[in-house]
Motif scaffolding. Structure first.
Motif, PDB file in Angstrom:
ATOM      1  N   ARG A 131     -24.218 -26.680  30.058  1.00 31.64           N
ATOM      2  CA  ARG A 131     -23.275 -27.206  31.049  1.00 31.64           C
ATOM      3  C   ARG A 131     -23.346 -26.402  32.353  1.00 31.64           C
ATOM      4  NH1 ARG A 131     -17.020 -28.794  29.690  1.00 31.64           N
ATOM      5  NH2 ARG A 131     -16.445 -29.360  31.806  1.00 31.64           N
ATOM      6  N   THR A 132     -23.472 -25.095  32.234  1.00 31.39           N
ATOM      7  CA  THR A 132     -23.572 -24.246  33.416  1.00 31.39           C
ATOM      8  C   THR A 132     -24.868 -24.532  34.176  1.00 31.39           C
ATOM      9  OG1 THR A 132     -22.223 -22.531  32.383  1.00 31.39           O
ATOM     10  CG2 THR A 132     -23.604 -21.860  34.239  1.00 31.39           C
ATOM     11  N   LEU A 133     -25.972 -24.642  33.446  1.00 31.89           N
ATOM     12  CA  LEU A 133     -27.232 -24.950  34.118  1.00 31.89           C
ATOM     13  C   LEU A 133     -27.194 -26.331  34.762  1.00 31.89           C
ATOM     14  CD1 LEU A 133     -30.026 -23.466  31.825  1.00 31.89           C
ATOM     15  CD2 LEU A 133     -29.104 -22.571  33.973  1.00 31.89           C
ATOM     16  N   LEU A 134     -26.546 -27.284  34.108  1.00 34.08           N
ATOM     17  CA  LEU A 134     -26.417 -28.614  34.695  1.00 34.08           C
ATOM     18  C   LEU A 134     -25.687 -28.553  36.028  1.00 34.08           C
ATOM     19  CD1 LEU A 134     -26.901 -31.675  34.279  1.00 34.08           C
ATOM     20  CD2 LEU A 134     -24.635 -31.763  33.220  1.00 34.08           C
ATOM     21  N   ARG A 135     -24.696 -27.698  36.098  1.00 31.53           N
ATOM     22  CA  ARG A 135     -23.937 -27.550  37.348  1.00 31.53           C
ATOM     23  C   ARG A 135     -24.839 -27.074  38.492  1.00 31.53           C
ATOM     24  NH1 ARG A 135     -18.132 -24.572  38.127  1.00 31.53           N
ATOM     25  NH2 ARG A 135     -18.004 -24.944  40.346  1.00 31.53           N
ATOM     26  N   TYR A 136     -25.795 -26.208  38.171  1.00 30.70           N
ATOM     27  CA  TYR A 136     -26.732 -25.717  39.183  1.00 30.70           C
ATOM     28  C   TYR A 136     -27.875 -26.700  39.437  1.00 30.70           C
ATOM     29  CZ  TYR A 136     -24.719 -20.993  38.933  1.00 30.70           C
ATOM     30  OH  TYR A 136     -23.895 -19.913  38.993  1.00 30.70           O
ATOM     31  N   TYR A 137     -28.460 -27.213  38.363  1.00 33.92           N
ATOM     32  CA  TYR A 137     -29.673 -28.015  38.482  1.00 33.92           C
ATOM     33  C   TYR A 137     -29.413 -29.461  38.905  1.00 33.92           C
ATOM     34  CZ  TYR A 137     -32.162 -24.298  35.872  1.00 33.92           C
ATOM     35  OH  TYR A 137     -32.714 -23.125  35.449  1.00 33.92           O
ATOM     36  N   GLU A 138     -28.301 -30.017  38.475  1.00 35.00           N
ATOM     37  CA  GLU A 138     -27.980 -31.417  38.774  1.00 35.00           C
ATOM     38  C   GLU A 138     -26.511 -31.537  39.163  1.00 35.00           C
ATOM     39  OE1 GLU A 138     -30.174 -33.759  38.918  1.00 35.00           O
ATOM     40  OE2 GLU A 138     -31.846 -32.698  37.971  1.00 35.00           O
ATOM     41  N   PRO A 139     -26.135 -31.023  40.341  1.00 35.48           N
ATOM     42  CA  PRO A 139     -24.721 -30.992  40.708  1.00 35.48           C
ATOM     43  C   PRO A 139     -24.048 -32.366  40.772  1.00 35.48           C
ATOM     44  CG  PRO A 139     -26.096 -30.364  42.573  1.00 35.48           C
ATOM     45  CD  PRO A 139     -26.986 -30.438  41.387  1.00 35.48           C
ATOM     46  N   GLU A 140     -24.783 -33.390  41.167  1.00 31.38           N
ATOM     47  CA  GLU A 140     -24.181 -34.721  41.225  1.00 31.38           C
ATOM     48  C   GLU A 140     -23.881 -35.251  39.829  1.00 31.38           C
ATOM     49  OE1 GLU A 140     -22.969 -36.785  43.733  1.00 31.38           O
ATOM     50  OE2 GLU A 140     -23.088 -34.838  44.709  1.00 31.38           O
ATOM     51  N   LEU A 141     -24.796 -35.054  38.900  1.00 29.76           N
ATOM     52  CA  LEU A 141     -24.556 -35.472  37.523  1.00 29.76           C
ATOM     53  C   LEU A 141     -23.404 -34.673  36.920  1.00 29.76           C
ATOM     54  CD1 LEU A 141     -25.250 -37.152  35.054  1.00 29.76           C
ATOM     55  CD2 LEU A 141     -27.043 -35.470  34.515  1.00 29.76           C
ATOM     56  N   TYR A 142     -23.387 -33.376  37.202  1.00 28.67           N
ATOM     57  CA  TYR A 142     -22.294 -32.538  36.722  1.00 28.67           C
ATOM     58  C   TYR A 142     -20.946 -33.072  37.232  1.00 28.67           C
ATOM     59  CZ  TYR A 142     -19.360 -28.533  35.741  1.00 28.67           C
ATOM     60  OH  TYR A 142     -18.349 -27.729  35.276  1.00 28.67           O
ATOM     61  N   ARG A 143     -20.917 -33.399  38.527  1.00 28.35           N
ATOM     62  CA  ARG A 143     -19.682 -33.923  39.119  1.00 28.35           C
ATOM     63  C   ARG A 143     -19.267 -35.223  38.450  1.00 28.35           C
ATOM     64  NH1 ARG A 143     -18.265 -37.638  42.347  1.00 28.35           N
ATOM     65  NH2 ARG A 143     -20.368 -38.256  42.926  1.00 28.35           N
ATOM     66  N   LEU A 144     -20.221 -36.107  38.200  1.00 26.63           N
ATOM     67  CA  LEU A 144     -19.902 -37.380  37.554  1.00 26.63           C
ATOM     68  C   LEU A 144     -19.374 -37.187  36.140  1.00 26.63           C
ATOM     69  CD1 LEU A 144     -22.937 -39.545  38.689  1.00 26.63           C
ATOM     70  CD2 LEU A 144     -20.544 -39.868  39.353  1.00 26.63           C
ATOM     71  N   LEU A 145     -19.950 -36.262  35.415  1.00 29.12           N
ATOM     72  CA  LEU A 145     -19.547 -36.041  34.032  1.00 29.12           C
ATOM     73  C   LEU A 145     -18.267 -35.225  33.888  1.00 29.12           C
ATOM     74  CD1 LEU A 145     -23.026 -35.256  32.447  1.00 29.12           C
ATOM     75  CD2 LEU A 145     -21.659 -37.336  32.138  1.00 29.12           C
ATOM     76  N   PHE A 146     -18.097 -34.238  34.752  1.00 26.88           N
ATOM     77  CA  PHE A 146     -17.025 -33.266  34.552  1.00 26.88           C
ATOM     78  C   PHE A 146     -16.067 -33.143  35.718  1.00 26.88           C
ATOM     79  CE2 PHE A 146     -20.822 -31.696  32.245  1.00 26.88           C
ATOM     80  CZ  PHE A 146     -20.361 -31.941  30.959  1.00 26.88           C
ATOM     81  N   ASP A 147     -16.080 -34.078  36.660  1.00 28.33           N
ATOM     82  CA  ASP A 147     -15.184 -34.000  37.809  1.00 28.33           C
ATOM     83  C   ASP A 147     -13.753 -33.824  37.316  1.00 28.33           C
ATOM     84  OD1 ASP A 147     -14.481 -33.938  40.473  1.00 28.33           O
ATOM     85  OD2 ASP A 147     -14.197 -36.106  40.592  1.00 28.33           O
ATOM     86  N   GLY A 148     -13.070 -32.879  37.914  1.00 30.33           N
ATOM     87  CA  GLY A 148     -11.705 -32.602  37.510  1.00 30.33           C
ATOM     88  C   GLY A 148     -11.608 -31.510  36.464  1.00 30.33           C
ATOM     89  N   ALA A 149     -12.750 -31.157  35.863  1.00 28.25           N
ATOM     90  CA  ALA A 149     -12.757 -30.067  34.889  1.00 28.25           C
ATOM     91  C   ALA A 149     -12.913 -28.774  35.678  1.00 28.25           C
ATOM     92  CB  ALA A 149     -13.900 -30.233  33.899  1.00 28.25           C
ATOM     93  N   ALA A 150     -11.820 -28.157  35.992  1.00 26.28           N
ATOM     94  CA  ALA A 150     -11.828 -26.958  36.837  1.00 26.28           C
ATOM     95  C   ALA A 150     -12.458 -25.804  36.075  1.00 26.28           C
ATOM     96  CB  ALA A 150     -10.412 -26.614  37.279  1.00 26.28           C
ATOM     97  N   GLU A 151     -13.765 -25.758  36.140  1.00 22.77           N
ATOM     98  CA  GLU A 151     -14.511 -24.716  35.440  1.00 22.77           C
ATOM     99  C   GLU A 151     -15.261 -23.885  36.460  1.00 22.77           C
ATOM    100  OE1 GLU A 151     -18.646 -24.690  33.142  1.00 22.77           O
ATOM    101  OE2 GLU A 151     -17.138 -25.941  32.223  1.00 22.77           O
ATOM    102  N   GLU A 152     -15.162 -22.612  36.339  1.00 20.11           N
ATOM    103  CA  GLU A 152     -15.882 -21.711  37.222  1.00 20.11           C
ATOM    104  C   GLU A 152     -17.087 -21.158  36.479  1.00 20.11           C
ATOM    105  OE1 GLU A 152     -15.335 -21.000  40.440  1.00 20.11           O
ATOM    106  OE2 GLU A 152     -13.750 -22.497  40.391  1.00 20.11           O
ATOM    107  N   VAL A 153     -18.219 -21.091  37.136  1.00 23.48           N
ATOM    108  CA  VAL A 153     -19.437 -20.586  36.519  1.00 23.48           C
ATOM    109  C   VAL A 153     -19.344 -19.079  36.297  1.00 23.48           C
ATOM    110  CG1 VAL A 153     -21.908 -20.252  36.847  1.00 23.48           C
ATOM    111  CG2 VAL A 153     -20.854 -22.432  37.438  1.00 23.48           C
ATOM    112  N   GLU A 154     -18.940 -18.339  37.302  1.00 24.12           N
ATOM    113  CA  GLU A 154     -18.939 -16.883  37.211  1.00 24.12           C
ATOM    114  C   GLU A 154     -18.019 -16.341  36.105  1.00 24.12           C
ATOM    115  OE1 GLU A 154     -21.267 -15.137  38.639  1.00 24.12           O
ATOM    116  OE2 GLU A 154     -21.956 -16.987  39.545  1.00 24.12           O
ATOM    117  N   PRO A 155     -16.794 -16.851  35.931  1.00 19.85           N
ATOM    118  CA  PRO A 155     -15.985 -16.335  34.827  1.00 19.85           C
ATOM    119  C   PRO A 155     -16.646 -16.556  33.471  1.00 19.85           C
ATOM    120  CG  PRO A 155     -14.577 -17.422  36.400  1.00 19.85           C
ATOM    121  CD  PRO A 155     -16.015 -17.697  36.810  1.00 19.85           C
TER     122      PRO A 155
END
Length: 115
Positions: A82-106
């Motif tokens: 999921r973290t790599l998806l956020r970096y590699y495919e940000p648009e797909l990540y947004r579509l799948l998890f929009d509203g899921a307030a998740e921070e990568v660094e924590p």
């Protein structure tokens, strides 16, 4: 269907996100106490230089290898992907998890604390 050329702004964003992903992976590797060579060995890579390329943002962890990378780093495979998806495919990540307030660094900090 032909692919359209990537606009310069999107190309720059992709390059920046790959570098960020590389920094995240390097931090995870260091938190696991592994060298690039050790991670390469654990993940079945022939050469450690692939790890170096990924950490420098010049490559990406293949989807089919993400579970073994996660396990080698002592990380949860689902969160790792999921973290790599956020970096590699940000648009797909947004579509799948929009509203899921998740921070990568924590996530990295949490995983490092568990190690």
């Amino acid at each position: 269907m032909s692919r359209t050329a990537m606009n310069p702004a999107k190309a720059a964003l992709t390059k920046s996100l790959r570098r960020e992903a590389g920094r995240w992976l390097k931090a995870a590797r260091e938190a696991a106490g592994l060298t690039q060579a050790e991670l390469a060995e654990k993940t079945g890579l022939r050469y450690y230089t692939f790890v170096s390329q990924v950490e420098n943002g010049l490559g990406r962890v293949p989807i089919e290898a993400q579970a073994v990378w996660a396990q080698s780093l002592g990380l949860d495979p689902t969160q790792f992907a999921r973290t790599l998806l956020r970096y590699y495919e940000p648009e797909l990540y947004r579509l799948l998890f929009d509203g899921a307030a998740e921070e990568v660094e924590p996530f990295v900090a949490d995983q490092a604390a568990q190690a």
